[in-house]
Design a protein around this motif. Structure first.
Motif, PDB file in Angstrom:
ATOM      1  N   GLY A  23       4.785 -51.029   9.866  1.00 16.83           N
ATOM      2  CA  GLY A  23       4.015 -49.819  10.128  1.00 16.83           C
ATOM      3  C   GLY A  23       3.666 -49.662  11.594  1.00 16.83           C
ATOM      4  O   GLY A  23       3.783 -48.570  12.160  1.00 16.83           O
ATOM      5  N   ILE A  42       4.957 -46.651  14.069  1.00 19.36           N
ATOM      6  CA  ILE A  42       3.998 -45.821  14.812  1.00 19.36           C
ATOM      7  C   ILE A  42       4.333 -45.834  16.301  1.00 19.36           C
ATOM      8  O   ILE A  42       4.323 -44.790  16.963  1.00 19.36           O
ATOM      9  CB  ILE A  42       2.558 -46.307  14.563  1.00 19.36           C
ATOM     10  N   GLY A  96       5.568 -42.708  18.650  1.00 21.15           N
ATOM     11  CA  GLY A  96       4.916 -42.390  19.914  1.00 21.15           C
ATOM     12  C   GLY A  96       5.902 -42.272  21.067  1.00 21.15           C
ATOM     13  O   GLY A  96       5.776 -41.395  21.918  1.00 21.15           O
ATOM     14  N   TRP A 111       5.910 -36.327  13.649  1.00 18.21           N
ATOM     15  CA  TRP A 111       4.704 -36.434  12.825  1.00 18.21           C
ATOM     16  C   TRP A 111       4.998 -37.100  11.483  1.00 18.21           C
ATOM     17  O   TRP A 111       4.180 -37.880  10.968  1.00 18.21           O
ATOM     18  CB  TRP A 111       4.083 -35.049  12.598  1.00 18.21           C
ATOM     19  N   TRP A 161       7.338 -39.371  10.873  1.00 15.04           N
ATOM     20  CA  TRP A 161       7.487 -40.809  11.119  1.00 15.04           C
ATOM     21  C   TRP A 161       6.147 -41.462  11.414  1.00 15.04           C
ATOM     22  O   TRP A 161       5.899 -42.604  11.025  1.00 15.04           O
ATOM     23  CB  TRP A 161       8.495 -41.074  12.241  1.00 15.04           C
ATOM     24  N   PHE A 162       5.276 -40.757  12.120  1.00 20.01           N
ATOM     25  CA  PHE A 162       3.930 -41.277  12.356  1.00 20.01           C
ATOM     26  C   PHE A 162       3.195 -41.468  11.034  1.00 20.01           C
ATOM     27  O   PHE A 162       2.532 -42.487  10.820  1.00 20.01           O
ATOM     28  CB  PHE A 162       3.146 -40.328  13.272  1.00 20.01           C
ATOM     29  N   GLY A 212       4.537 -44.498   9.259  1.00 21.18           N
ATOM     30  CA  GLY A 212       3.986 -45.700   9.881  1.00 21.18           C
ATOM     31  C   GLY A 212       2.542 -45.942   9.473  1.00 21.18           C
ATOM     32  O   GLY A 212       2.134 -47.084   9.228  1.00 21.18           O
ATOM     33  N   MET A 213       1.749 -44.881   9.410  1.00 17.48           N
ATOM     34  CA  MET A 213       0.350 -45.024   8.971  1.00 17.48           C
ATOM     35  C   MET A 213       0.271 -45.492   7.523  1.00 17.48           C
ATOM     36  O   MET A 213      -0.591 -46.304   7.179  1.00 17.48           O
ATOM     37  CB  MET A 213      -0.390 -43.688   9.135  1.00 17.48           C
ATOM     38  N   THR A 269       1.115 -49.219   7.500  1.00 20.66           N
ATOM     39  CA  THR A 269       0.029 -49.984   8.107  1.00 20.66           C
ATOM     40  C   THR A 269      -1.166 -50.069   7.167  1.00 20.66           C
ATOM     41  O   THR A 269      -1.742 -51.150   6.984  1.00 20.66           O
ATOM     42  CB  THR A 269      -0.389 -49.347   9.445  1.00 20.66           C
TER      43      THR A 269
END
Length: 121
Positions: free
Chosen positions: A41, A45, A49, A71, A73-74, A77-78, A81
């Motif tokens: 994760g 992230i 970025g 967004w 993929w972010f 990742g969140m 995580t």
């Protein structure tokens, strides 16, 4: 009879497998699900970025679909995580070779270890 996807607790076999498959007998699953999810994760992230840097600061790839993918993929990742963090904090990891069984067995005992005696030859 071979199954194409066998789902067992904490094991996902994506190849054709059977309960007595030689690989499973030789290599039991001792996955570190929480730590792996946490690290994956964080890496996703950071990668999101890096890819967001181009449209945000350089003006390159300034397309709505590209920014939407960053967004997405972010968010992925969140998710990983948060999943890894919850998995580790709630103690869901199955005991395996990564857990110190001797130390946990000694917690109840307060006996001193046996002394080492050197034998003269």
């Amino acid at each position: 009879l071979l199954e194409f996807c066998c789902l067992r607790p904490r094991t996902l076999c994506l190849l054709a497998c059977s309960p007595r498959h030689a690989f499973e007998a030789a290599m039991p699953c001792e996955c570190q699900t929480g730590l792996s999810s946490l690290f994956v994760g964080i890496v996703v992230i950071l990668a999101a970025g890096v890819f967001t840097f181009f449209p945000a600061f350089l003006g390159l790839f300034d397309y709505p679909w590209y920014i939407a993918l960053c967004w997405i993929w972010f968010g992925i990742g969140m998710f990983f995580t948060a999943f890894g963090l919850l998995w580790e904090c709630m103690g869901c990891q199955k005991e395996g070779r990564w857990h110190n069984k001797k130390a946990s067995a000694r917690e109840g005992e307060e006996a001193a270890p046996a002394p080492y005696v050197m034998i003269d030859a």
